[in-house]
Write an enzyme that holds these catalytic residues in place. Sequence first.
Site, short mmCIF file in Angstrom:
data_model
loop_
_atom_site.label_atom_id
_atom_site.label_comp_id
_atom_site.label_asym_id
_atom_site.label_seq_id
_atom_site.Cartn_x
_atom_site.Cartn_y
_atom_site.Cartn_z
CB CYS A 157 -2.49 -0.02 8.14
SG CYS A 157 -1.14 1.10 8.51
CD GLU A 209 4.13 -1.76 13.46
OE1 GLU A 209 2.92 -1.45 13.62
OE2 GLU A 209 5.01 -1.44 14.27
CD GLU A 216 8.14 -1.02 12.34
OE1 GLU A 216 7.62 -0.22 11.54
OE2 GLU A 216 8.57 -2.12 12.01
CG ASN A 256 -0.33 -0.07 2.51
OD1 ASN A 256 0.69 -0.72 2.67
ND2 ASN A 256 -0.88 0.62 3.47
N GLY A 307 2.01 -6.14 7.27
CA GLY A 307 1.08 -6.75 6.34
C GLY A 307 -0.18 -7.17 7.07
CB SER A 308 -2.87 -9.42 6.09
OG SER A 308 -2.14 -10.61 5.87
P1 NAD Z 1 0.05 -9.48 3.16
O1 NAD Z 1 0.08 -9.96 4.56
O2 NAD Z 1 -0.69 -10.28 2.16
O3 NAD Z 1 1.54 -9.36 2.58
C1 NAD Z 1 2.51 -8.55 3.20
C2 NAD Z 1 3.88 -9.05 2.78
O4 NAD Z 1 4.08 -10.34 3.31
C3 NAD Z 1 4.09 -9.17 1.27
O5 NAD Z 1 5.41 -8.82 0.95
C4 NAD Z 1 3.86 -10.65 1.03
O6 NAD Z 1 4.51 -11.15 -0.11
C5 NAD Z 1 4.46 -11.23 2.29
N1 NAD Z 1 3.96 -12.56 2.65
C6 NAD Z 1 2.77 -13.12 2.32
N2 NAD Z 1 2.70 -14.38 2.81
C7 NAD Z 1 3.84 -14.60 3.48
C8 NAD Z 1 4.35 -15.70 4.24
N3 NAD Z 1 3.65 -16.83 4.37
N4 NAD Z 1 5.56 -15.59 4.80
C9 NAD Z 1 6.27 -14.46 4.69
N5 NAD Z 1 5.86 -13.38 3.97
C10 NAD Z 1 4.65 -13.45 3.39
O7 NAD Z 1 -0.46 -7.97 3.23
P2 NAD Z 1 -0.73 -6.99 2.02
O8 NAD Z 1 -2.00 -7.41 1.38
O9 NAD Z 1 0.51 -6.86 1.21
O10 NAD Z 1 -0.93 -5.60 2.78
C11 NAD Z 1 -2.15 -5.18 3.29
C12 NAD Z 1 -2.20 -5.42 4.78
O11 NAD Z 1 -1.11 -4.77 5.42
C13 NAD Z 1 -3.44 -4.84 5.42
O12 NAD Z 1 -3.94 -5.77 6.35
C14 NAD Z 1 -2.93 -3.61 6.14
O13 NAD Z 1 -3.68 -3.19 7.25
C15 NAD Z 1 -1.58 -4.06 6.56
N6 NAD Z 1 -0.72 -2.92 6.84
C16 NAD Z 1 -0.39 -2.66 8.15
C17 NAD Z 1 0.38 -1.56 8.45
C18 NAD Z 1 0.76 -1.23 9.87
O14 NAD Z 1 1.66 -0.43 10.05
N7 NAD Z 1 0.13 -1.81 10.87
C19 NAD Z 1 0.84 -0.73 7.42
C20 NAD Z 1 0.48 -1.03 6.11
C21 NAD Z 1 -0.29 -2.14 5.82
#
Ligand code: NAD
Length: 496
Positions: A287, A253, A477, A155, A231-232
């Site tokens: 997020c 995060e 962080e 994002n 990520g998620s």
């Molecule tokens: P995602 O969890 O699908 O992927 C995030 C990253 O993890 C990507 O680089 C992906 O390739 C990698 N990944 C996926 N599966 C993995 C695994 N099994 N092992 C290791 N790495 C893996 O998330 P997304 O769809 O890319 O991003 C959106 C999500 O991120 C939303 O839930 C959003 O709220 C969250 N987000 C959180 C913050 C925060 O600071 N809290 C900031 C931005 C986004």
Amino acid sequence: MSADLLQLENFIAGQFTAPLGGRYLDSVDPSTGSAWARLPDSGADDVDAAVNSALNAFPSWSAKSAVARSQILDAIANQIEQHLDELAELESRDQGKPVWLARAVDIPRAVHNFRFFASANLHHLETATYQAEFSAQNWTIRTPVGVCGLISPWNLPLYLLTFKLAPCLAAGNTAVCKPSELTSVTAWRLCQLMTDAGLPAGVVNMVFGRGATAGEALVLHPNVPAVSFTGSTLIGSRIQALTAPMVKKLSLELGGKNAALVFSDCDLPAAVETCVRSSFTNQGEICLCTSRIFVERSVYNEFLRQFLEETAKWKVGDRRDPATKLGAVVSAEHRQKILSYIESAPASGGRILCGQTLTDAAKLPPDLASGFFVLPTVIVGAEADSDGGLSDEAPCMRDEIFGPVTCIVPFDDEAEAIKRANSVKYGLCATLFSRDASRIMRVCRQLQVGTVWSNCWLVRDLNMPFGGCKQSGIGREGAHDSLEFYTEVKTVCLRF
Ligand code: NAD
């Protein structure tokens, strides 16, 4: 392979290298729906080579003085700044966001991340005590952790990657990064800029590809003792489970479902403007975006009227047009996920007041037909003025949609607003709108979130801890917190 596509390679030991398996993935331009770049579909062998490179670079990088590392980080900041226009265009094309937004926020924040941590690491504190009864002098020292695995989402691609990378490097670690497979281009471009800034080979390695393969190989690698993941929640908890037997240092995060609480004593037009911005900026793909707005009943109708009026000004369109407020969402799959929440809202008590209803879809400009666009969408309860309507259990009120969709519901008293805001499994951030300082102080203590913004949104100071509670993450962080994560603290007791 089409010659028109931008070809990315992994960056290992200072060299751009093809993936060992020879496989590539397409990266799609969300505004057009067409592939525009190819990135390595890396596997465990590529990750292993990158970790070895980072291990080899670690002794000399960690032995550099903090000042020497700081100078290189500053030079990287300068390189990014000098390439602001190019990087903003790449980020916009890769992610879908408007160019002006990448130019105003994403890329300047990446510059700031490097500049801030270049200096933050020069001011860190060590503690010392003297125990007279033992003639013992104690103090703490901090040492880098080693090779860190940095995994980032799609994002805010360069912004969030550099928020990890800058403190990681400042503290003396080396890194293997795995950016999102949906948005890898600016990270790949950063590799050359870091080299041009004088970063020694091997200090930063970049492995591109899918999470389930490259990402998982990175978090499971025995020579990666620390993983910082954004990520998620689904994947964050999977990483936690996978790495538990190895007792790794983890920073997670994760997702959010953030509430705004609008009290009747607030500056209403300002609250409306901020809530529209916090709901729809970056297509709602931050997020920290607001997706549940609780409004005190006495001002509910007026808030809603002004909110819809303001939302109508949020033009969806060509990412290169400075008047465009929302670009495309990141992928066809993500668009489908967002639409499914909107389409199912009426079945769970929702009423769609504007946005991506079937009739409104026709309002999208025809030249955007093949892109992944979603109109800013407002959902209220079917009987918004009564106590019926949108419950906290409705999927659009409960789940993270991560798109330009916001729900607006009335509340009757402070306790109810707090209870409803806290009713979700997430705890990332909240916004409050009120002129009553004692109310703000009272309410912000009761909200189960990592950040509360009062009468503002997204005002960030890197000195402040950032992160979530509940299922929004583990750890923080920011200046001290990042440097703590990227170091091990050691107590030394000296007796002569
Ligand atoms: P995602 O969890 O699908 O992927 C995030 C990253 O993890 C990507 O680089 C992906 O390739 C990698 N990944 C996926 N599966 C993995 C695994 N099994 N092992 C290791 N790495 C893996 O998330 P997304 O769809 O890319 O991003 C959106 C999500 O991120 C939303 O839930 C959003 O709220 C969250 N987000 C959180 C913050 C925060 O600071 N809290 C900031 C931005 C986004």
